[in-house]
Design an enzyme around this catalytic site. Structure first.
Site, PDB file in Angstrom:
ATOM      1  N   LYS A  70      -4.715   5.766  -8.560  1.00 45.25           N
ATOM      2  CA  LYS A  70      -5.139   7.276  -8.049  1.00 45.25           C
ATOM      3  C   LYS A  70      -4.536   7.349  -6.898  1.00 45.25           C
ATOM      4  O   LYS A  70      -4.522   8.613  -6.228  1.00 45.25           O
ATOM      5  CB  LYS A  70      -6.554   7.344  -7.847  1.00 45.25           C
ATOM      6  CG  LYS A  70      -7.137   6.907  -9.070  1.00 45.25           C
ATOM      7  CD  LYS A  70      -8.838   6.483  -8.995  1.00 45.25           C
ATOM      8  CE  LYS A  70      -9.503   5.636  -9.920  1.00 45.25           C
ATOM      9  NZ  LYS A  70     -10.787   5.371  -9.488  1.00 45.25           N
ATOM     10  N   GLU A  91       4.887   7.327  -4.792  1.00 46.33           N
ATOM     11  CA  GLU A  91       3.958   6.515  -4.320  1.00 46.33           C
ATOM     12  C   GLU A  91       3.007   6.820  -2.836  1.00 46.33           C
ATOM     13  O   GLU A  91       3.599   7.370  -2.099  1.00 46.33           O
ATOM     14  CB  GLU A  91       4.204   5.110  -4.368  1.00 46.33           C
ATOM     15  CG  GLU A  91       3.881   4.158  -5.556  1.00 46.33           C
ATOM     16  CD  GLU A  91       2.529   3.731  -5.478  1.00 46.33           C
ATOM     17  OE1 GLU A  91       1.681   4.473  -5.193  1.00 46.33           O
ATOM     18  OE2 GLU A  91       2.149   2.537  -6.223  1.00 46.33           O
ATOM     19  N   ASP A  92       1.913   6.261  -2.894  1.00 47.69           N
ATOM     20  CA  ASP A  92       1.109   6.318  -1.540  1.00 47.69           C
ATOM     21  C   ASP A  92       1.655   5.275  -0.717  1.00 47.69           C
ATOM     22  O   ASP A  92       2.033   5.706   0.518  1.00 47.69           O
ATOM     23  CB  ASP A  92      -0.249   6.414  -1.599  1.00 47.69           C
ATOM     24  CG  ASP A  92      -0.688   5.124  -2.754  1.00 47.69           C
ATOM     25  OD1 ASP A  92       0.148   4.325  -3.099  1.00 47.69           O
ATOM     26  OD2 ASP A  92      -2.072   5.098  -2.833  1.00 47.69           O
ATOM     27  N   ASP A 138       2.854  -2.031  -0.331  1.00 46.63           N
ATOM     28  CA  ASP A 138       2.763  -3.398   0.364  1.00 46.63           C
ATOM     29  C   ASP A 138       3.684  -4.529   0.091  1.00 46.63           C
ATOM     30  O   ASP A 138       4.792  -4.621   0.518  1.00 46.63           O
ATOM     31  CB  ASP A 138       1.259  -3.609   0.265  1.00 46.63           C
ATOM     32  CG  ASP A 138       0.782  -4.734   1.315  1.00 46.63           C
ATOM     33  OD1 ASP A 138       1.434  -5.326   2.152  1.00 46.63           O
ATOM     34  OD2 ASP A 138      -0.467  -5.251   1.039  1.00 46.63           O
ATOM     35  N   PHE A 196      -4.811  -2.397   7.573  1.00 49.73           N
ATOM     36  CA  PHE A 196      -5.284  -1.735   6.317  1.00 49.73           C
ATOM     37  C   PHE A 196      -5.632  -0.225   6.627  1.00 49.73           C
ATOM     38  O   PHE A 196      -6.298   0.117   7.598  1.00 49.73           O
ATOM     39  CB  PHE A 196      -6.400  -2.538   6.112  1.00 49.73           C
ATOM     40  CG  PHE A 196      -6.957  -2.162   4.514  1.00 49.73           C
ATOM     41  CD1 PHE A 196      -6.245  -2.885   3.483  1.00 49.73           C
ATOM     42  CD2 PHE A 196      -7.919  -0.958   4.243  1.00 49.73           C
ATOM     43  CE1 PHE A 196      -6.858  -2.164   2.200  1.00 49.73           C
ATOM     44  CE2 PHE A 196      -8.166  -0.587   3.243  1.00 49.73           C
ATOM     45  CZ  PHE A 196      -7.685  -1.331   2.031  1.00 49.73           C
ATOM     46  N   ARG A 256     -10.575   8.455   0.269  1.00 42.45           N
ATOM     47  CA  ARG A 256      -9.403   9.039  -0.382  1.00 42.45           C
ATOM     48  C   ARG A 256      -9.020  10.475  -0.037  1.00 42.45           C
ATOM     49  O   ARG A 256      -8.188  10.995   0.378  1.00 42.45           O
ATOM     50  CB  ARG A 256      -9.086   8.895  -1.752  1.00 42.45           C
ATOM     51  CG  ARG A 256      -9.193   7.694  -2.677  1.00 42.45           C
ATOM     52  CD  ARG A 256      -8.680   7.666  -4.010  1.00 42.45           C
ATOM     53  NE  ARG A 256      -9.125   6.611  -4.708  1.00 42.45           N
ATOM     54  CZ  ARG A 256      -8.300   5.466  -4.683  1.00 42.45           C
ATOM     55  NH1 ARG A 256      -7.108   5.544  -4.161  1.00 42.45           N
ATOM     56  NH2 ARG A 256      -8.617   4.498  -5.618  1.00 42.45           N
TER      57      ARG A 256
HETATM   58  P1  IMP Z   1       1.685  -3.829  -3.593  1.00 41.09           P
HETATM   59  O1  IMP Z   1       1.748  -4.203  -5.301  1.00 41.09           O
HETATM   60  O2  IMP Z   1       1.117  -5.134  -2.929  1.00 41.09           O
HETATM   61  O3  IMP Z   1       2.657  -3.194  -3.234  1.00 41.09           O
HETATM   62  O4  IMP Z   1      -0.002  -2.902  -3.852  1.00 41.09           O
HETATM   63  C1  IMP Z   1       0.252  -1.638  -3.222  1.00 41.09           C
HETATM   64  C2  IMP Z   1      -1.188  -0.997  -3.720  1.00 41.09           C
HETATM   65  O5  IMP Z   1      -2.131  -1.925  -2.879  1.00 41.09           O
HETATM   66  C3  IMP Z   1      -1.180   0.288  -3.140  1.00 41.09           C
HETATM   67  O6  IMP Z   1      -0.931   1.047  -4.263  1.00 41.09           O
HETATM   68  C4  IMP Z   1      -2.480   0.351  -2.690  1.00 41.09           C
HETATM   69  O7  IMP Z   1      -3.188   0.773  -3.837  1.00 41.09           O
HETATM   70  C5  IMP Z   1      -2.834  -1.042  -2.349  1.00 41.09           C
HETATM   71  N1  IMP Z   1      -2.841  -0.744  -0.803  1.00 41.09           N
HETATM   72  C6  IMP Z   1      -1.922  -1.691  -0.256  1.00 41.09           C
HETATM   73  N2  IMP Z   1      -2.068  -1.608   1.439  1.00 41.09           N
HETATM   74  C7  IMP Z   1      -3.086  -0.564   1.309  1.00 41.09           C
HETATM   75  C8  IMP Z   1      -3.921  -0.103   2.478  1.00 41.09           C
HETATM   76  O8  IMP Z   1      -3.438  -0.302   3.509  1.00 41.09           O
HETATM   77  N3  IMP Z   1      -4.778   0.663   2.320  1.00 41.09           N
HETATM   78  C9  IMP Z   1      -5.279   0.998   1.064  1.00 41.09           C
HETATM   79  N4  IMP Z   1      -4.563   0.310  -0.093  1.00 41.09           N
HETATM   80  C10 IMP Z   1      -3.834  -0.338   0.154  1.00 41.09           C
HETATM   81 MG    MG Z   2      -2.680   2.475  -5.275  1.00 37.45          MG
END
Ligand code: IMP
Ligand code: MG
Length: 183
Positions: free
Chosen positions: A47, A103-104, A107, A156, A169
């Protein structure tokens, strides 16, 4: 909601609404320069990308289609494992289409890496990635991100679509959550 509505739960504002809008305006121009003649399909991942998608697509100086996917990461704890299950697939057949994943935040990049591989298996013309935020961890994985809004520190963050246990959100800014919230 605004930063003041979070009181002490927000440690600091990282990006204001104005900063985000200005950057999305630049990205919109850049993306359109690359895609204006390609009938681009914007693909959001639910989302978190809802708010970025809404603003980025309106920053494009021309019409573009959008579609959505929902996925869930398998694995224990809060670290994503990179093993993914599709909860909602695209409605669109992407054969020969130019796809831009919106994407938002990236990470570890594991989830996104899986999604890109999955989309590439459907014979699209191209698959690129646009993310509003990127953390330093993302540099460690082999994932080529064409458009990045902001590189941010390993903290975070919440707001502008990003959640903490589904909360915040709807915060207008991107902010760092106060440590007392998750310790
Ligand atoms: P990745 O597979 O580790 O890149 O995960 C990315 C997902 O983790 C994002 O789509 C977010 O849903 C969540 N995420 C990673 N860092 C944060 C953060 O600082 N705040 C909130 N959600 C995060
Ligand atoms: Mg996400």
């Amino acid at each position: 909601m605004d930063a003041e509505h979070m009181g002490a739960d927000l440690a600091k504002v990282l990006l204001t609404e104005q900063e985000i809008q200005a950057r999305l305006g630049e990205l919109g121009q850049e993306i359109w320069a690359d895609y204006h003649d390609k009938n681009v399909l914007l693909v959001g991942v639910l989302k978190g990308a809802v708010v970025v998608m809404a603003d980025l697509m309106r920053a494009l100086p021309g019409s573009a289609e959008m579609d959505w996917m929902a996925v869930s990461s398998y694995g224990s704890g809060t670290k994503s494992s990179g093993v993914v299950r599709i909860l909602k697939d695209l409605d669109t057949d992407i054969t020969d289409r130019h796809v831009l994943i919106v994407e938002d935040i990236i990470d570890s990049g594991l989830t996104l890496s899986w999604i890109r591989t999955n989309l590439l298996s459907r014979s699209p013309a191209s698959v690129e990635i646009c993310t509003l935020l990127r953390k330093p961890e993302a540099a460690k994985v082999e994932i080529d991100v064409r458009y990045v809004g902001f590189d941010i520190p390993t903290e975070f963050v919440v707001g502008y679509g990003l959640d903490f246990a589904e909360a915040y959100r709807n915060l207008r800014v991107v902010g760092v959550l106060a440590p007392h919230m998750y310790t």
